[in-house]
Design a protein around this motif. Structure first.
Motif, mmCIF file in Angstrom:
data_model
loop_
_atom_site.group_PDB
_atom_site.id
_atom_site.type_symbol
_atom_site.label_atom_id
_atom_site.label_comp_id
_atom_site.label_asym_id
_atom_site.label_seq_id
_atom_site.Cartn_x
_atom_site.Cartn_y
_atom_site.Cartn_z
ATOM 1 N N LEU A 204 54.419 46.941 93.176
ATOM 2 C CA LEU A 204 55.316 47.069 92.234
ATOM 3 C C LEU A 204 54.639 47.900 90.962
ATOM 4 N N PRO A 205 55.372 48.729 90.302
ATOM 5 C CA PRO A 205 54.698 49.350 89.338
ATOM 6 C C PRO A 205 54.257 48.530 88.006
ATOM 7 N N GLU A 206 54.741 47.034 88.039
ATOM 8 C CA GLU A 206 53.971 46.266 86.788
ATOM 9 C C GLU A 206 52.848 45.752 87.714
ATOM 10 N N ASP A 207 52.572 45.728 88.708
ATOM 11 C CA ASP A 207 51.284 45.351 89.424
ATOM 12 C C ASP A 207 50.205 46.442 89.059
ATOM 13 N N LYS A 208 50.613 47.607 89.209
ATOM 14 C CA LYS A 208 49.748 48.801 88.915
ATOM 15 C C LYS A 208 49.388 48.702 87.422
ATOM 16 N N ALA A 209 50.365 48.543 86.490
ATOM 17 C CA ALA A 209 50.214 48.500 84.953
ATOM 18 C C ALA A 209 49.258 47.206 84.700
ATOM 19 N N TYR A 210 49.590 46.141 85.248
ATOM 20 C CA TYR A 210 48.590 45.080 84.871
ATOM 21 C C TYR A 210 47.091 45.103 85.545
ATOM 22 N N ALA A 211 46.953 45.956 86.425
ATOM 23 C CA ALA A 211 45.682 46.353 86.927
ATOM 24 C C ALA A 211 44.916 47.412 85.941
ATOM 25 N N GLU A 212 45.687 48.182 85.562
ATOM 26 C CA GLU A 212 45.029 49.203 84.535
ATOM 27 C C GLU A 212 44.842 48.308 83.394
ATOM 28 N N GLU A 213 45.691 47.436 82.920
ATOM 29 C CA GLU A 213 45.388 46.657 81.763
ATOM 30 C C GLU A 213 44.109 45.741 82.045
ATOM 31 N N ALA A 214 44.099 45.431 82.892
ATOM 32 C CA ALA A 214 42.565 44.447 83.183
ATOM 33 C C ALA A 214 41.468 45.174 83.236
ATOM 34 N N GLY A 215 41.745 46.617 83.337
ATOM 35 C CA GLY A 215 40.542 47.514 83.471
ATOM 36 C C GLY A 215 40.362 48.071 84.703
ATOM 37 N N ALA A 216 41.150 48.035 85.660
ATOM 38 C CA ALA A 216 40.739 48.782 86.997
ATOM 39 C C ALA A 216 40.769 50.282 86.853
ATOM 40 N N ASN A 217 39.870 50.905 87.725
ATOM 41 C CA ASN A 217 39.899 52.274 87.449
ATOM 42 C C ASN A 217 40.850 52.968 88.523
ATOM 43 N N GLY A 218 41.342 52.132 89.492
ATOM 44 C CA GLY A 218 42.277 52.420 90.679
ATOM 45 C C GLY A 218 43.144 51.452 91.126
ATOM 46 N N TYR A 219 43.951 51.943 91.813
ATOM 47 C CA TYR A 219 44.671 51.154 92.596
ATOM 48 C C TYR A 219 45.158 51.753 93.899
ATOM 49 N N LEU A 220 45.338 50.702 94.953
ATOM 50 C CA LEU A 220 45.322 51.276 96.312
ATOM 51 C C LEU A 220 46.381 50.397 97.202
ATOM 52 N N GLY A 221 47.600 50.559 97.061
ATOM 53 C CA GLY A 221 48.411 49.873 97.769
ATOM 54 C C GLY A 221 48.226 49.563 99.407
ATOM 55 N N LYS A 222 48.271 48.396 100.077
ATOM 56 C CA LYS A 222 48.235 48.116 101.499
ATOM 57 C C LYS A 222 49.674 48.316 101.697
ATOM 58 N N PRO A 223 49.990 48.867 103.264
ATOM 59 C CA PRO A 223 48.724 49.262 104.196
ATOM 60 C C PRO A 223 48.228 50.871 103.617
#
Length: 134
Positions: A92-111
């Motif tokens: 979900l877009p909010e999952d990616k947004a939270y990851a960025e907020e936490a400081g993640a440099n990238g996001y890869l969705g499974k599968p």
């Protein structure tokens, strides 16, 4: 950046997915993959070792969330520079947004395919590389 020289910390609670991800990283040429089954073990590993070159971090862990592990990395001066790639079945877009907020440099969705993983790993490493090294 040469993938052969990298140490990747792989934090994934599913043994099956951890093996699959490790195999994909090794097929890309990564020689040193350190596996941890949960967030607490990952944070303990990060305290006692020289920092990895990349952390592949599952979002949904049984003890400490991937968000919390990522925030821990960003708050710890000795490892704050380490790039973090979130890997999650939550797309979900909010999952990616939270990851960025936490400081993640990238996001890869499974599968995802091995090619998608390699592309994302290279993007994260390139973006996190110090500007001075050409």
């Amino acid at each position: 950046m040469e993938l052969q020289q990298l140490t990747v910390l792989l934090v994934e609670d599913s043994p099956m997915f951890r093996v699959m991800l490790r195999d994909m990283l090794q097929q890309m040429g990564v020689k040193n993959v350190v596996e941890q089954p949960n967030g607490k073990a990952a944070m303990e590993y990060l305290q006692g070792q020289s920092p990895p070159d990349l952390v592949c971090l599952d979002l949904t862990l049984p003890d400490v969330s991937g968000y919390d592990v990522c925030e821990h990395i960003r708050r710890t001066p000795a490892i704050a520079h380490v790039p973090v790639l979130m890997v999650s079945a939550r797309n979900l877009p909010e999952d990616k947004a939270y990851a960025e907020e936490a400081g993640a440099n990238g996001y890869l969705g499974k599968p995802f395919t091995p090619e998608e993983l390699e592309k994302r790993v290279r993007q994260v490493l390139k973006a996190a590389a110090p500007r001075s090294s050409a």
